[in-house]
Scaffold this active site. Structure first.
Site, PDB file in Angstrom:
ATOM      1  N   CYS A   1       6.112 -39.007  11.784  1.00 33.10           N
ATOM      2  CA  CYS A   1       7.181 -39.070  10.867  1.00 33.10           C
ATOM      3  C   CYS A   1       8.258 -39.317  11.639  1.00 33.10           C
ATOM      4  CB  CYS A   1       7.470 -37.607   9.959  1.00 33.10           C
ATOM      5  SG  CYS A   1       8.085 -36.344  11.145  1.00 33.10           S
TER       6      CYS A   1
ATOM      7  N   SER B   1      12.013 -35.618  21.367  1.00 34.45           N
ATOM      8  CA  SER B   1      11.752 -34.928  20.040  1.00 34.45           C
ATOM      9  C   SER B   1      13.338 -34.858  19.384  1.00 34.45           C
ATOM     10  CB  SER B   1      11.003 -33.880  19.972  1.00 34.45           C
ATOM     11  OG  SER B   1       9.591 -34.181  20.404  1.00 34.45           O
TER      12      SER B   1
ATOM     13  N   PRO C   1       6.903 -28.030  19.561  1.00 35.60           N
ATOM     14  CA  PRO C   1       5.557 -28.066  20.061  1.00 35.60           C
ATOM     15  C   PRO C   1       4.461 -28.946  19.362  1.00 35.60           C
ATOM     16  CG  PRO C   1       5.753 -26.184  18.720  1.00 35.60           C
ATOM     17  CD  PRO C   1       7.100 -26.652  18.935  1.00 35.60           C
ATOM     18  N   GLN C   2       5.011 -29.325  18.241  1.00 37.26           N
ATOM     19  CA  GLN C   2       4.034 -30.243  17.336  1.00 37.26           C
ATOM     20  C   GLN C   2       3.569 -31.600  17.903  1.00 37.26           C
ATOM     21  OE1 GLN C   2       6.570 -28.844  15.921  1.00 37.26           O
ATOM     22  NE2 GLN C   2       5.646 -27.018  14.902  1.00 37.26           N
TER      23      GLN C   2
ATOM     24  N   GLN D   1       0.001 -34.104  17.935  1.00 36.97           N
ATOM     25  CA  GLN D   1       0.173 -35.478  17.410  1.00 36.97           C
ATOM     26  C   GLN D   1      -0.353 -36.631  18.355  1.00 36.97           C
ATOM     27  OE1 GLN D   1       4.127 -35.214  16.192  1.00 36.97           O
ATOM     28  NE2 GLN D   1       3.531 -34.433  13.938  1.00 36.97           N
TER      29      GLN D   1
ATOM     30  N   ALA E   1      14.776 -16.448  -3.032  1.00 36.13           N
ATOM     31  CA  ALA E   1      13.892 -17.349  -2.746  1.00 36.13           C
ATOM     32  C   ALA E   1      14.797 -18.676  -1.871  1.00 36.13           C
ATOM     33  CB  ALA E   1      13.144 -17.984  -3.938  1.00 36.13           C
ATOM     34  N   GLY E   2      14.180 -19.688  -1.529  1.00 39.60           N
ATOM     35  CA  GLY E   2      14.587 -20.647  -0.740  1.00 39.60           C
ATOM     36  C   GLY E   2      13.741 -20.877   0.356  1.00 39.60           C
ATOM     37  N   GLU E   3      13.769 -22.263   0.878  1.00 37.24           N
ATOM     38  CA  GLU E   3      13.008 -22.578   1.941  1.00 37.24           C
ATOM     39  C   GLU E   3      12.985 -22.100   2.973  1.00 37.24           C
ATOM     40  OE1 GLU E   3      11.720 -26.781   4.314  1.00 37.24           O
ATOM     41  OE2 GLU E   3      13.445 -26.885   2.729  1.00 37.24           O
TER      42      GLU E   3
END
Length: 434
Positions: free
Chosen positions: A50, A109, A115-116, A120, A190-192
């Site tokens: 991305c 990054s 770590p992703q 990838q 709630a919420g991300e």
């Protein structure tokens, strides 16, 4: 042979450009097939996430290879080069290798140390090997790049410090409680970010989750997601007696929990610590609760302060990581430079072995009485002579291989002096008659 790299990322291109150049798995497969048909590129790997789209390639002429990759981007994405060339970065030689290693090590990054990216890149390499667009040069590059990233993770603390709100909350909880295996979580609202914090706590084996929300239906849905227990807002105060970690994100105009609410449950809690994570703006949790013994309140600014300090720590670790990257760039360059001398060394070995075999056969034919033990002794003797004769030329070639400007001259001189371009070399070599 040299390495080139052309691409764009979050530093050089806005998101509207990046999304135009993104490759999904099907597009990546088609793109790799197209790259394999480009004569200027010997090998290629396409990296698409991305935040970046990059092509690393092996080629004989770096400038031609770079131009071919730019043309590939223009053709496959149907965009004139002048519309995006200013967003591209271009590396060749050591700089290209260093960039690949830095990307895999998460030094390039958007979030330093995440770590992703390594996973990838491994997937990008898998697609390239599946499409058969890699060979000895890029296979070695990618394997060394994965080894470098592994060393960076193992030998530095670049990934040890939380740099997101949700991870920072978990980090603080672990500092207060140590292990989280028997700790109960109460989510209010709630919420991300709040939901991510709950997920991370559960990943660290928190004991369970109670979910309270303005609408009970929403509480039921969230509780099902977290395999927890839905409760009504009116039940929150009672659950303060058993919860250990409170995460609140309601967006209500006033405090959801005040000091007096918590004070009521202190006796029932028997002095057990209570940790409040207030992710709401305006705040949900009365900061005065901090004045109560064994009660800890962190709001969004406190968490951001933790993140800022952790980013500074990651930057310090990045210095050590860069040293590991540079060390492996040198090792890869040494291998790549040695690659060019291999055909000459092989030709020399074949010629000397052909001479040895021919002279052995001629000599042994003149001494028919020699036994097997004698033959083996002569075999060892002649092989030892060949190895010693080969040693100095090989060292000469390796030393010359480190000086790019002299490489062609050194290889040409060696092939001439040993007459390695003669088609009768190798298996077809015939010694002069005496």
């Amino acid at each position: 042979m040299d390495i080139v790299l052309v691409g764009l990322n979050h530093k050089t291109a806005p998101v509207d450009i990046r999304e135009c150049f993104a490759f999904d798995s099907l597009e990546a497969d088609a793109g790799l097939k197209e790259l394999s048909r480009i004569p200027e590129l010997t090998e290629a790997v396409l990296i698409s996430t991305c935040n970046r789209v990059e092509i690393a390639a092996a080629c004989q002429d770096p400038d031609e290879g770079i131009a071919a990759i730019k043309d590939f981007f223009s053709r496959t994405k149907s965009m004139p080069l002048e519309n995006f060339e200013q967003n591209l970065f271009v590396y060749k030689g050591d700089e290209a290798v260093q960039h690949v290693f830095r990307v895999a090590s998460s030094l390039d990054s958007m979030v330093l140390g995440e770590p992703q990216i390594l996973g990838q890149m491994k997937e990008s390499y898998r697609l390239a090997t599946q499409a058969k667009t890699t060979g000895a040069v890029l296979n070695r590059l990618m394997h060394r790049c994965f080894m470098t990233a592994k060393r960076v993770r193992k030998e530095t603390g670049i990934g040890d410090h939380a740099v997101s709100i949700s991870y920072a909350a978990v980090e603080l909880a672990r500092k207060i409680f140590g292990e989280l295996t028997d700790k109960k979580v109460l989510l209010i609202g709630a919420g991300e970010m709040a939901e991510l914090a709950v997920e991370h706590l559960l990943n660290h084996r928190a004991a369970g989750v109670f979910v309270a929300n303005r609408t009970f239906e929403r509480a039921v849905a969230l509780a099902e997601r977290f395999r927890g227990t839905p409760i009504r807002l009116e039940e929150v105060e009672e659950h303060l007696k058993i919860a250990d970690i409170i995460i609140s994100s309601t967006g209500a105009p006033g405090y959801v929990l005040e000091k007096k609410d918590v004070k009521k449950v202190l006796r029932a809690r028997k002095n057990r610590p209570l940790f409040f994570i207030d992710i709401a703006v305006p705040r949900d949790i009365d900061p005065a609760i901090n004045n109560l013994s064994n009660n800890f309140v962190y709001d969004i600014d406190d968490l951001q302060g933790v993140i800022d300090r952790n980013i500074d720590e990651r930057q310090k670790e990045a210095v050590r990581a860069e040293r590991i990257v540079d060390e492996n760039v040198i090792k890869y360059r040494t291998w790549l430079e040695g690659l060019d001398i291999v055909p000459t060394i092989v030709s020399l070995q074949k010629k000397l072995e052909a001479i040895r075999q021919a002279e052995m056969a001629k000599s042994l034919a003149n001494i028919p009485e020699i036994d097997e033990k004698g033959r083996e002794a002569i075999e060892r003797l002649t092989q030892s002579i060949i190895n010693k004769v080969m040693h100095d030329p090989i060292q000469f070639l390796k030393a010359g291989g480190h000086r790019e400007k002299q490489k062609k001259e050194v290889l040409g001189f060696t092939r001439d002096i040993f007459n390695l371009n003669n088609p009768q070399n190798g298996d077809e070599f015939t010694p002069d008659e005496e």
